[in-house]
Design a protein around this motif. Structure first.
Motif, mmCIF file in Angstrom:
data_model
loop_
_atom_site.group_PDB
_atom_site.id
_atom_site.type_symbol
_atom_site.label_atom_id
_atom_site.label_comp_id
_atom_site.label_asym_id
_atom_site.label_seq_id
_atom_site.Cartn_x
_atom_site.Cartn_y
_atom_site.Cartn_z
ATOM 1 N N GLU A 62 -10.183 34.490 8.259
ATOM 2 C CA GLU A 62 -10.124 35.938 8.485
ATOM 3 C C GLU A 62 -9.829 36.168 9.954
ATOM 4 O O GLU A 62 -10.317 35.454 10.822
ATOM 5 N N PHE A 63 -9.038 37.180 10.220
ATOM 6 C CA PHE A 63 -8.477 37.321 11.558
ATOM 7 C C PHE A 63 -8.085 38.767 11.831
ATOM 8 O O PHE A 63 -7.958 39.595 10.927
ATOM 9 N N SER A 64 -7.878 39.030 13.103
ATOM 10 C CA SER A 64 -7.249 40.267 13.547
ATOM 11 C C SER A 64 -6.270 39.892 14.644
ATOM 12 O O SER A 64 -6.555 39.011 15.464
ATOM 13 N N GLY A 65 -5.108 40.513 14.613
ATOM 14 C CA GLY A 65 -4.105 40.151 15.608
ATOM 15 C C GLY A 65 -2.883 41.034 15.571
ATOM 16 O O GLY A 65 -2.929 42.160 15.059
ATOM 17 N N VAL A 66 -1.798 40.511 16.097
ATOM 18 C CA VAL A 66 -0.558 41.275 16.258
ATOM 19 C C VAL A 66 0.583 40.532 15.585
ATOM 20 O O VAL A 66 0.718 39.315 15.725
ATOM 21 N N VAL A 67 1.404 41.256 14.838
ATOM 22 C CA VAL A 67 2.550 40.651 14.162
ATOM 23 C C VAL A 67 3.555 40.173 15.205
ATOM 24 O O VAL A 67 4.055 40.945 16.026
ATOM 25 N N GLU A 68 3.848 38.882 15.152
ATOM 26 C CA GLU A 68 4.761 38.271 16.115
ATOM 27 C C GLU A 68 6.145 38.048 15.514
ATOM 28 O O GLU A 68 7.157 38.115 16.215
ATOM 29 N N ALA A 69 6.189 37.748 14.224
ATOM 30 C CA ALA A 69 7.466 37.533 13.532
ATOM 31 C C ALA A 69 7.240 37.801 12.047
ATOM 32 O O ALA A 69 6.122 37.696 11.547
ATOM 33 N N ILE A 70 8.324 38.147 11.348
ATOM 34 C CA ILE A 70 8.207 38.473 9.930
ATOM 35 C C ILE A 70 9.263 37.741 9.125
ATOM 36 O O ILE A 70 10.354 37.452 9.612
ATOM 37 N N GLY A 71 8.913 37.446 7.858
ATOM 38 C CA GLY A 71 9.868 36.828 6.966
ATOM 39 C C GLY A 71 10.915 37.816 6.487
ATOM 40 O O GLY A 71 10.765 39.039 6.637
ATOM 41 N N ALA A 72 11.959 37.298 5.867
ATOM 42 C CA ALA A 72 13.114 38.113 5.483
ATOM 43 C C ALA A 72 12.770 39.192 4.467
ATOM 44 O O ALA A 72 13.426 40.237 4.413
ATOM 45 N N GLU A 73 11.739 38.984 3.655
ATOM 46 C CA GLU A 73 11.407 39.946 2.611
ATOM 47 C C GLU A 73 10.162 40.766 2.920
ATOM 48 O O GLU A 73 9.575 41.385 2.037
ATOM 49 N N LYS A 109 -4.712 47.090 10.987
ATOM 50 C CA LYS A 109 -6.038 47.080 11.598
ATOM 51 C C LYS A 109 -6.495 48.521 11.845
ATOM 52 O O LYS A 109 -5.718 49.329 12.343
ATOM 53 N N PRO A 110 -7.747 48.857 11.491
ATOM 54 C CA PRO A 110 -8.247 50.194 11.836
ATOM 55 C C PRO A 110 -8.144 50.416 13.344
ATOM 56 O O PRO A 110 -8.691 49.619 14.120
ATOM 57 N N PRO A 111 -7.460 51.454 13.793
ATOM 58 C CA PRO A 111 -7.190 51.608 15.224
ATOM 59 C C PRO A 111 -8.435 51.688 16.098
ATOM 60 O O PRO A 111 -8.407 51.243 17.255
ATOM 61 N N SER A 112 -9.508 52.246 15.594
ATOM 62 C CA SER A 112 -10.695 52.426 16.428
ATOM 63 C C SER A 112 -11.517 51.160 16.581
ATOM 64 O O SER A 112 -12.424 51.095 17.411
ATOM 65 N N LEU A 113 -11.224 50.133 15.806
ATOM 66 C CA LEU A 113 -11.967 48.880 15.890
ATOM 67 C C LEU A 113 -11.335 47.950 16.908
ATOM 68 O O LEU A 113 -10.109 47.896 17.054
ATOM 69 N N THR A 114 -12.167 47.207 17.612
ATOM 70 C CA THR A 114 -11.651 46.128 18.445
ATOM 71 C C THR A 114 -11.179 45.002 17.532
ATOM 72 O O THR A 114 -11.504 44.952 16.346
ATOM 73 N N HIS A 115 -10.423 44.082 18.089
ATOM 74 C CA HIS A 115 -9.992 42.940 17.286
ATOM 75 C C HIS A 115 -11.200 42.118 16.828
ATOM 76 O O HIS A 115 -11.203 41.602 15.698
ATOM 77 N N ALA A 116 -12.222 41.986 17.674
ATOM 78 C CA ALA A 116 -13.411 41.239 17.274
ATOM 79 C C ALA A 116 -14.104 41.916 16.096
ATOM 80 O O ALA A 116 -14.537 41.256 15.139
ATOM 81 N N GLU A 117 -14.222 43.234 16.131
ATOM 82 C CA GLU A 117 -14.840 43.957 15.017
ATOM 83 C C GLU A 117 -14.019 43.812 13.745
ATOM 84 O O GLU A 117 -14.555 43.590 12.658
ATOM 85 N N ALA A 118 -12.708 43.939 13.878
ATOM 86 C CA ALA A 118 -11.848 43.832 12.697
ATOM 87 C C ALA A 118 -11.898 42.441 12.084
ATOM 88 O O ALA A 118 -11.870 42.290 10.856
ATOM 89 N N ALA A 119 -11.998 41.413 12.904
ATOM 90 C CA ALA A 119 -12.038 40.040 12.394
ATOM 91 C C ALA A 119 -13.330 39.739 11.646
ATOM 92 O O ALA A 119 -13.396 38.776 10.881
ATOM 93 N N ALA A 120 -14.345 40.556 11.847
ATOM 94 C CA ALA A 120 -15.621 40.360 11.164
ATOM 95 C C ALA A 120 -15.640 40.972 9.777
ATOM 96 O O ALA A 120 -16.637 40.848 9.063
ATOM 97 N N VAL A 121 -14.546 41.604 9.370
ATOM 98 C CA VAL A 121 -14.557 42.416 8.147
ATOM 99 C C VAL A 121 -13.999 41.724 6.901
ATOM 100 O O VAL A 121 -14.627 41.780 5.828
ATOM 101 N N PRO A 122 -12.814 41.114 6.929
ATOM 102 C CA PRO A 122 -12.092 40.826 5.675
ATOM 103 C C PRO A 122 -12.860 40.053 4.618
ATOM 104 O O PRO A 122 -12.941 40.501 3.462
ATOM 105 N N ILE A 123 -13.413 38.898 4.940
ATOM 106 C CA ILE A 123 -14.088 38.105 3.911
ATOM 107 C C ILE A 123 -15.337 38.821 3.408
ATOM 108 O O ILE A 123 -15.578 38.918 2.199
ATOM 109 N N GLY A 124 -16.134 39.357 4.316
ATOM 110 C CA GLY A 124 -17.363 40.031 3.915
ATOM 111 C C GLY A 124 -17.107 41.264 3.077
ATOM 112 O O GLY A 124 -17.726 41.465 2.022
ATOM 113 N N ALA A 125 -16.196 42.113 3.525
ATOM 114 C CA ALA A 125 -15.935 43.365 2.807
ATOM 115 C C ALA A 125 -15.247 43.108 1.470
ATOM 116 O O ALA A 125 -15.593 43.739 0.459
#
Length: 301
Positions: A62-73, A109-125
């Motif tokens: 689980e992570f929070s970050g920034v899109v660096e590159a995207i696939g063709a589809e 990512k929810p804009p009001s959350l820090t990346h650390a807060e957002a990374a704490a969410v996916p698996i648990g939620a």
């Protein structure tokens, strides 16, 4: 890129090649990654989907970050967008400067959350959502018992069940009783003070994050037609009811998007136990980092 890889029962730093996204994948520059300490002993960490041995896996899914590159589809996200999510258990994870995730595994990512807060969410939620709604089919007005109400999964189970109109009972340690009550639990039981089955009466749903003796003692609390959900009973159990109650969370973009909206509107709360630098991640996975017992350990990159 800098990465941490599994070596025996710990992690070692390595210079790994930066991965490249496939047609439906994103390359994400990781800003923060959640820690699940037991991951190092899980089957997907040491084996591939084919069953072959797997070495030097990169953990943290689980992570929070920034899109660096995207696939063709991948058409609905642009480079530079902030996202959060979880990727496949058999893939290399986010304890690295970059990770790969399928487009279907991430959401804005929810804009009001820090990346650390957002990374704490996916698996648990997602675990709480899928356990309560997809598995247990929780209904408004039902009584639900959440074991481990202050933990990374339990705190979302308490909040989501209460938001859904259920009567929530939770177990927690004494120093977290008030905290769990603020999440929406109507009753919080100190599991050290007295056996919970002496206090809690018939419930419609048990959501178990503890397993073992706690799980075994919970079956008698279920009403006729009650549902047990556990994330802490290994698949090796031979007990049929327990095997049926056990499940493993899966990535789900739609659910992540809904959770993100709830977080942004403050109807749902993310809780970070401690934020660590990458250098301390090996200690986090071995349980050597002191914890408050609330929410998730997160590594900031």
């Amino acid at each position: 890129m800098k990465a941490l890889r599994v070596s025996g029962d710990t992690l070692v730093e390595d210079n790994a090649p930066t991965p490249q996204p496939g047609t439906c994948e994103l390359l994400i520059r990781v800003r923060a990654a959640g820690v699940t300490p037991t991951e190092l002993i899980w089957y997907p960490t040491s084996h591939r989907k084919t069953g072959e041995p797997r070495a030097a896996a990169i953990p943290a899914h689980e992570f929070s970050g920034v899109v660096e590159a995207i696939g063709a589809e991948v058409g609905r996200l642009e480079i530079g967008h902030e996202v959060y999510g979880m990727n496949d258990w058999f893939a290399d994870g986010a304890m690295a400067e970059y990770c790969i995730a399928d487009f279907s595994c991430v959401a804005p990512k929810p804009p009001s959350l820090t990346h650390a807060e957002a990374a704490a969410v996916p698996i648990g939620a997602l675990t709480a959502w899928q356990g309560l709604f997809d598995r247990a089919r929780l209904q408004p007005g039902e009584r639900v018992l959440v074991h481990g109400g202050a933990g990374a999964v339990g705190l979302f189970a308490v909040q989501l069940a209460a938001m859904h109109g259920a009567h929530v009972i939770a177990t927690a340690s004494s120093h977290n009783l008030d905290f769990v009550a603020t999440l929406g639990a109507s009753q919080v039981v100190d599991y050290h003070a007295l056996p919970f089955e002496k206090i809690v009466e018939s419930v419609d749903v048990v959501f178990d994050t503890v397993g073992g003796d706690t799980l075994a003692r919970s079956w008698s609390l279920l009403k006729p037609g009650g549902r047990m959900v556990t994330i802490a009973a290994g698949q090796e159990t031979s007990d049929a009811p327990t095997k049926n109650a056990f499940f493993i969370v899966e990535p789900n973009q739609k659910q992540l998007s809904i959770v993100g909206d709830l977080l942004e509107s403050k109807r749902l709360r993310a809780v970070v136990d401690t934020v660590l630098p990458l250098a301390d991640a090996p200690r986090a996975f071995t349980g050597a980092i002191p914890r408050r017992g609330r929410g998730k350990l997160v590594v900031a990159l």
